[in-house]
Design a protein around this motif. Structure first.
Motif, PDB file in Angstrom:
ATOM      1  N   UNK A 150       0.821  -1.210   0.000  1.00  0.00           N
ATOM      2  CA  UNK A 150       0.000   0.000   0.000  1.00  0.00           C
ATOM      3  C   UNK A 150       0.860   1.267   0.000  1.00  0.00           C
ATOM      4  N   UNK A 151       1.982   1.221   0.704  1.00  0.00           N
ATOM      5  CA  UNK A 151       2.848   2.394   0.758  1.00  0.00           C
ATOM      6  C   UNK A 151       3.447   2.679  -0.620  1.00  0.00           C
ATOM      7  N   UNK A 152       3.806   1.622  -1.343  1.00  0.00           N
ATOM      8  CA  UNK A 152       4.320   1.789  -2.702  1.00  0.00           C
ATOM      9  C   UNK A 152       3.241   2.347  -3.622  1.00  0.00           C
ATOM     10  N   UNK A 153       2.014   1.916  -3.394  1.00  0.00           N
ATOM     11  CA  UNK A 153       0.874   2.451  -4.155  1.00  0.00           C
ATOM     12  C   UNK A 153       0.737   3.947  -3.909  1.00  0.00           C
ATOM     13  N   UNK A 154       0.789   4.341  -2.654  1.00  0.00           N
ATOM     14  CA  UNK A 154       0.667   5.756  -2.325  1.00  0.00           C
ATOM     15  C   UNK A 154       1.814   6.578  -2.917  1.00  0.00           C
ATOM     16  N   UNK A 155       3.040   6.051  -2.851  1.00  0.00           N
ATOM     17  CA  UNK A 155       4.188   6.753  -3.423  1.00  0.00           C
ATOM     18  C   UNK A 155       4.019   6.946  -4.926  1.00  0.00           C
ATOM     19  N   UNK A 156       3.480   5.935  -5.580  1.00  0.00           N
ATOM     20  CA  UNK A 156       3.261   6.025  -7.026  1.00  0.00           C
ATOM     21  C   UNK A 156       2.255   7.114  -7.356  1.00  0.00           C
ATOM     22  N   UNK A 157       1.136   7.113  -6.643  1.00  0.00           N
ATOM     23  CA  UNK A 157       0.103   8.127  -6.887  1.00  0.00           C
ATOM     24  C   UNK A 157       0.640   9.529  -6.590  1.00  0.00           C
ATOM     25  N   UNK A 158       1.368   9.666  -5.481  1.00  0.00           N
ATOM     26  CA  UNK A 158       1.922  10.974  -5.133  1.00  0.00           C
ATOM     27  C   UNK A 158       2.875  11.491  -6.199  1.00  0.00           C
ATOM     28  N   UNK A 159       3.690  10.587  -6.752  1.00  0.00           N
ATOM     29  CA  UNK A 159       4.642  10.996  -7.783  1.00  0.00           C
ATOM     30  C   UNK A 159       3.923  11.424  -9.056  1.00  0.00           C
ATOM     31  N   UNK A 160       2.840  10.715  -9.371  1.00  0.00           N
ATOM     32  CA  UNK A 160       2.051  11.089 -10.546  1.00  0.00           C
ATOM     33  C   UNK A 160       1.427  12.465 -10.341  1.00  0.00           C
ATOM     34  N   UNK A 161       0.946  12.732  -9.123  1.00  0.00           N
ATOM     35  CA  UNK A 161       0.340  14.033  -8.844  1.00  0.00           C
ATOM     36  C   UNK A 161       1.368  15.160  -8.932  1.00  0.00           C
ATOM     37  N   UNK A 162       2.611  14.877  -8.548  1.00  0.00           N
ATOM     38  CA  UNK A 162       3.668  15.882  -8.693  1.00  0.00           C
ATOM     39  C   UNK A 162       3.956  16.142 -10.162  1.00  0.00           C
ATOM     40  N   UNK A 163       3.990  15.069 -10.937  1.00  0.00           N
ATOM     41  CA  UNK A 163       4.231  15.174 -12.376  1.00  0.00           C
ATOM     42  C   UNK A 163       3.067  15.851 -13.078  1.00  0.00           C
ATOM     43  N   UNK A 164       1.865  15.569 -12.623  1.00  0.00           N
ATOM     44  CA  UNK A 164       0.630  16.057 -13.257  1.00  0.00           C
ATOM     45  C   UNK A 164      -0.163  16.845 -12.215  1.00  0.00           C
ATOM     46  N   UNK A 165       0.320  18.025 -11.899  1.00  0.00           N
ATOM     47  CA  UNK A 165      -0.257  18.825 -10.814  1.00  0.00           C
ATOM     48  C   UNK A 165      -1.707  19.240 -11.069  1.00  0.00           C
ATOM     49  N   UNK A 166      -2.126  19.280 -12.335  1.00  0.00           N
ATOM     50  CA  UNK A 166      -3.503  19.669 -12.655  1.00  0.00           C
ATOM     51  C   UNK A 166      -4.459  18.479 -12.655  1.00  0.00           C
ATOM     52  N   UNK A 167      -3.943  17.311 -12.310  1.00  0.00           N
ATOM     53  CA  UNK A 167      -4.744  16.088 -12.203  1.00  0.00           C
ATOM     54  C   UNK A 167      -5.487  15.753 -13.498  1.00  0.00           C
TER      55      UNK A 167
END
Length: 208
Positions: A150-167
């Motif tokens: 689950x922690x790896x899942x959260x890290x992945x989503x967080x990194x995507x949000x940093x890359x794609x700040x406008x979601x």
């Protein structure tokens, strides 16, 4: 004669292939056959959870499913939507090597016209970012069956949000997940059913 789902649950490859051919001859659609296979794969997973099956049995069930998909390939080619539905990057998160649910969902997505970039299993967060950039995909699908990941899942989503700040990139998670896992990870939607996953992706792309 047992059902197709039962034959897969029993890991009876010859019977599975015989039943698939019979179902095709009787006019069943490839999508209906894939759904029957999905039910059989769920049963295999349940038997594994109860200790009736072992890792080798899971591998065998995946091989049987791949053989079914090869048999269905000509029929699927005729059923695939001619209008591109969109691009998707798909993979199992870092630390998790399960791929049966992922493979079934990818098969259904491709049947509905999606172009899917399959990254496989045990995918680190930065690899997802690399392929989102390379493909220009607007949907990321993450598969996870282990709570330890689950922690790896959260890290992945967080990194995507940093890359794609406008979601602009929609994130769908599937496997052993629920609303709590979705909220923890920050993903947009969660599913435990492959067909519902396809429906969500279709809605996101405006093709449904």
């Amino acid at each position: 004669m047992p059902s197709l789902a039962q034959a897969i649950s029993d890991l009876n490859e010859s019977q599975v292939m015989e039943l698939v051919k019979l179902r095709l001859d009787m006019g069943a659609t490839p999508l209906d056959i894939v759904e029957e296979c999905r039910n059989g794969m769920i049963a295999v997973g349940e038997r594994y959870s109860r200790g009736e099956y072992f890792l080798g049995d899971l591998v065998l069930s995946a091989e049987i499913f791949h053989e079914v998909m090869r048999l269905l390939a000509p029929a699927l080619d005729n059923k695939v939507s001619k209008k591109p539905a969109g691009k998707i990057v798909f993979g199992t998160v870092e630390g998790d090597i399960h791929d049966i649910g992922k493979n079934i969902t990818i098969s259904l997505l491709r049947c509905h016209g999606f172009e899917v970039c399959d990254l496989g299993v045990n995918v680190p967060p930065d690899k997802f970012i690399h392929y989102l950039k390379e493909t220009g995909a607007s949907i990321l699908c993450l598969s996870i069956l282990l709570s330890s990941c689950f922690e790896a899942l959260q890290r992945t989503v967080n990194l995507v949000r940093l890359f794609d700040s406008q979601k602009k990139i929609k994130i769908l998670i599937g496997g052993q997940v629920n609303e709590k896992v979705r909220a923890y990870s920050g993903a947009d939607e969660w599913v435990t059913d492959a067909r519902r996953g396809v429906t969500i992706c279709q809605k996101w792309m405006g093709v449904l």
